[in-house]
Design a protein around this motif. Structure first.
Motif, PDB file in Angstrom:
ATOM      1  N   VAL A   1      24.541  23.137  -4.667  1.00 28.59           N
ATOM      2  CA  VAL A   1      23.157  23.038  -4.208  1.00 28.59           C
ATOM      3  C   VAL A   1      23.090  23.414  -2.733  1.00 28.59           C
ATOM      4  N   LYS A   2      22.283  24.407  -2.399  1.00 29.93           N
ATOM      5  CA  LYS A   2      22.068  24.785  -1.005  1.00 29.93           C
ATOM      6  C   LYS A   2      20.670  24.326  -0.600  1.00 29.93           C
ATOM      7  N   VAL A   3      20.597  23.595   0.510  1.00 28.53           N
ATOM      8  CA  VAL A   3      19.289  23.131   0.984  1.00 28.53           C
ATOM      9  C   VAL A   3      18.791  24.068   2.080  1.00 28.53           C
ATOM     10  N   VAL A   4      17.500  24.345   2.040  1.00 30.06           N
ATOM     11  CA  VAL A   4      16.861  25.223   3.021  1.00 30.06           C
ATOM     12  C   VAL A   4      15.671  24.479   3.620  1.00 30.06           C
ATOM     13  N   ILE A   5      15.675  24.338   4.943  1.00 28.43           N
ATOM     14  CA  ILE A   5      14.600  23.607   5.620  1.00 28.43           C
ATOM     15  C   ILE A   5      13.385  24.520   5.768  1.00 28.43           C
ATOM     16  N   VAL A   6      12.266  24.045   5.272  1.00 20.74           N
ATOM     17  CA  VAL A   6      11.030  24.820   5.276  1.00 20.74           C
ATOM     18  C   VAL A   6      10.208  24.478   6.514  1.00 20.74           C
ATOM     19  N   THR A   7       9.901  25.487   7.313  1.00 14.16           N
ATOM     20  CA  THR A   7       9.073  25.278   8.509  1.00 14.16           C
ATOM     21  C   THR A   7       7.606  25.153   8.092  1.00 14.16           C
ATOM     22  N   PRO A   8       6.920  24.074   8.529  1.00 14.66           N
ATOM     23  CA  PRO A   8       5.527  23.876   8.123  1.00 14.66           C
ATOM     24  C   PRO A   8       4.611  24.940   8.732  1.00 14.66           C
ATOM     25  N   THR A   9       3.596  25.294   7.998  1.00 18.34           N
ATOM     26  CA  THR A   9       2.601  26.273   8.467  1.00 18.34           C
ATOM     27  C   THR A   9       1.207  25.648   8.365  1.00 18.34           C
ATOM     28  N   ASN A  10       0.232  26.301   9.037  1.00 17.61           N
ATOM     29  CA  ASN A  10      -1.170  25.848   9.013  1.00 17.61           C
ATOM     30  C   ASN A  10      -1.306  24.377   9.447  1.00 17.61           C
ATOM     31  N   LEU A  11      -0.651  24.073  10.570  1.00 18.71           N
ATOM     32  CA  LEU A  11      -0.689  22.698  11.068  1.00 18.71           C
ATOM     33  C   LEU A  11      -2.085  22.341  11.599  1.00 18.71           C
ATOM     34  N   LYS A  12      -2.448  21.110  11.377  1.00 13.68           N
ATOM     35  CA  LYS A  12      -3.691  20.595  11.949  1.00 13.68           C
ATOM     36  C   LYS A  12      -3.453  20.218  13.403  1.00 13.68           C
ATOM     37  N   ASP A  13      -4.521  20.067  14.182  1.00 18.77           N
ATOM     38  CA  ASP A  13      -4.392  19.761  15.609  1.00 18.77           C
ATOM     39  C   ASP A  13      -3.616  18.479  15.832  1.00 18.77           C
ATOM     40  N   GLU A  14      -3.874  17.469  15.003  1.00 20.41           N
ATOM     41  CA  GLU A  14      -3.185  16.188  15.161  1.00 20.41           C
ATOM     42  C   GLU A  14      -1.688  16.356  14.927  1.00 20.41           C
ATOM     43  N   GLN A  15      -1.315  17.178  13.962  1.00 21.46           N
ATOM     44  CA  GLN A  15       0.099  17.416  13.680  1.00 21.46           C
ATOM     45  C   GLN A  15       0.763  18.162  14.832  1.00 21.46           C
ATOM     46  N   LYS A  16       0.024  19.112  15.387  1.00 23.89           N
ATOM     47  CA  LYS A  16       0.575  19.858  16.524  1.00 23.89           C
ATOM     48  C   LYS A  16       0.805  18.936  17.708  1.00 23.89           C
ATOM     49  N   ASP A  17      -0.154  18.040  17.984  1.00 25.68           N
ATOM     50  CA  ASP A  17      -0.017  17.098  19.096  1.00 25.68           C
ATOM     51  C   ASP A  17       1.196  16.202  18.890  1.00 25.68           C
ATOM     52  N   LEU A  18       1.401  15.744  17.666  1.00 27.63           N
ATOM     53  CA  LEU A  18       2.547  14.881  17.376  1.00 27.63           C
ATOM     54  C   LEU A  18       3.864  15.623  17.592  1.00 27.63           C
ATOM     55  N   LEU A  19       3.899  16.894  17.204  1.00 31.55           N
ATOM     56  CA  LEU A  19       5.127  17.679  17.405  1.00 31.55           C
ATOM     57  C   LEU A  19       5.386  17.914  18.893  1.00 31.55           C
ATOM     58  N   ARG A  20       4.306  18.103  19.684  1.00 34.76           N
ATOM     59  CA  ARG A  20       4.483  18.272  21.125  1.00 34.76           C
ATOM     60  C   ARG A  20       5.024  16.981  21.749  1.00 34.76           C
ATOM     61  N   GLN A  21       4.496  15.855  21.262  1.00 34.37           N
ATOM     62  CA  GLN A  21       4.980  14.561  21.776  1.00 34.37           C
ATOM     63  C   GLN A  21       6.451  14.373  21.405  1.00 34.37           C
ATOM     64  N   PHE A  22       6.798  14.746  20.198  1.00 37.12           N
ATOM     65  CA  PHE A  22       8.188  14.632  19.768  1.00 37.12           C
ATOM     66  C   PHE A  22       9.092  15.494  20.637  1.00 37.12           C
ATOM     67  N   SER A  23       8.623  16.709  20.912  1.00 36.85           N
ATOM     68  CA  SER A  23       9.412  17.620  21.740  1.00 36.85           C
ATOM     69  C   SER A  23       9.610  17.054  23.139  1.00 36.85           C
TER      70      SER A  23
END
Length: 373
Positions: free
Chosen positions: A326-348
């Motif tokens: 089994v090979k796992v492939v990490i899928v990058t999310p697309t069409n992020l909402k503004d709230e999701q983008k803000d959370l990712l910026r905070q995480f970064s």
């Protein structure tokens, strides 16, 4: 046109032994035999080598040739009873290349039937687990009406009066090289050795009929694409009481939408979200028979491989099964909402990442690499 020296023809010196003479002639016979070499001068070179061998392989003729050459004081060489007398090319071909020879084959001997090949396509899992099924094969079989004789019921074939049942006719030719006996297929019976006056109404004298036969076959578990199964005695029927040929079933396996196969191992690819890869998770993986749980450890990177032991294909020759990879492939999310983008910026930010500084740093390194300090 004067004849070439016999030793020159065979490529030998006068001190050559009988073994060397025989070996040289065999080599030339193989090279120039008309059944093998289609060059315009092949037949004449073959005859030239045969004439040289006939003389040099006979101690008496060789001694006479060594003394007088091509001039025969007794006028016997190449004329009358002293001429070379040899069979057709078929006989010599058989001597050097093996076999009983097409010209000497007994036309009334039992002949084995032809082998048949049948290609069938099966599903991926049918190849993995095996399958029993019926297939329909068109083939020639011995005529039941005449039992393969080709003759009408109550009659039987008669021996050909032209070839006396041999299937061959002999044509004798007297040439400058001696008397040549050529054997040809008998024109009266077409080489069969028999004449059928009253033909069978079912097979019209052929002794065989076309039929569609249903054959039950067993495809073993673990068979792979391109495999060939032999079904003994299910080919075309023999003649003159000869055995039937065999049937060879070639397996083609359809591709699967999820699994790929290499030998006895199965491969598949499973997507993971960024969160699953970072925090770890337990996911369900489909196998050939069921769904199983697979633990994903925290911090798993894309293209990581996991092995599910004994979840592959049953081994065709042996015990146990292959594995599933089994090979796992990490899928990058697309069409992020503004709230999701803000959370990712905070995480970064919490992770100490500065995308602008990283970009500047990468640009500076590239600049140094190309332009120098």
């Amino acid at each position: 046109m004067s004849k070439r020296d016999y030793y020159e023809v065979l490529g030998l010196g006068k001190q050559a032994s009988q073994d060397e003479i025989k070996k040289a002639y065999r080599s030339l016979a193989r090279q120039y035999h008309p059944d093998v070499n289609k060059a315009a001068d092949a037949e004449s070179k073959f005859k030239e080598a045969k004439e040289a061998y006939d003389v040099l392989s006979d101690d008496q003729k060789k001694a006479q040739y060594d003394r007088f050459g091509h001039v025969d004081p007794n006028q016997g060489m190449g004329g009358g009873g002293g001429g070379a007398d040899f069979g057709g090319f078929g006989d010599l071909f058989d001597m050097f290349f093996g076999g009983n020879g097409g010209g000497r084959r007994n036309p009334n001997a039992p002949q084995r039937g032809n082998d048949l090949q049948y290609t069938m396509t099966i599903e991926f899992k049918e190849a993995v687990f095996g399958k029993e099924m019926d297939i329909h094969i068109p083939r020639t079989e011995t005529c039941d009406t005449c039992d393969g004789s080709g003759a009408k019921s109550g009659t039987k074939p008669e021996t050909c009066s032209v070839c006396q049942g041999s299937g061959q006719q002999e044509v004798i030719q007297n040439t400058a090289f001696g008397r040549i006996v050529n054997r040809r297929v008998c024109s009266a019976c077409n080489g069969q050795g028999k004449i059928i006056k009253d033909k069978c109404s079912t097979c019209h004298g052929a002794g065989k009929v076309k039929k569609q036969r249903t054959i039950h076959i067993k495809i073993p578990a673990g068979v792979d694409d391109g495999a060939q199964l032999r079904v003994s005695g299910e080919g075309e029927g023999g003649t003159k009481g000869g055995p039937a040929g065999d049937l060879y079933v070639v397996i083609r396996v359809k591709a699967h939408e999820f699994f790929e196969r290499e030998g006895d191992d199965i491969y598949c690819e499973v997507p993971l979200t960024f969160t699953q890869a970072a925090l770890g998770d337990e996911i369900e993986i489909p196998t050939l028979t069921e769904k199983v749980k697979l633990k994903i450890p925290p911090g798993t990177q894309t293209d990581t491989h996991f092995r599910l032991k004994s979840k592959g294909v049953p081994r065709l020759r042996g015990y146990g099964q292959g594995d599933q990879h089994v090979k796992v492939v990490i899928v990058t999310p697309t069409n992020l909402k503004d709230e999701q983008k803000d959370l990712l910026r905070q995480f970064s930010k919490l992770n100490g990442e500065n995308t602008h500084e990283q970009s500047q740093s990468i640009f500076e390194r590239m600049k140094k690499a190309f332009l120098g300090d």
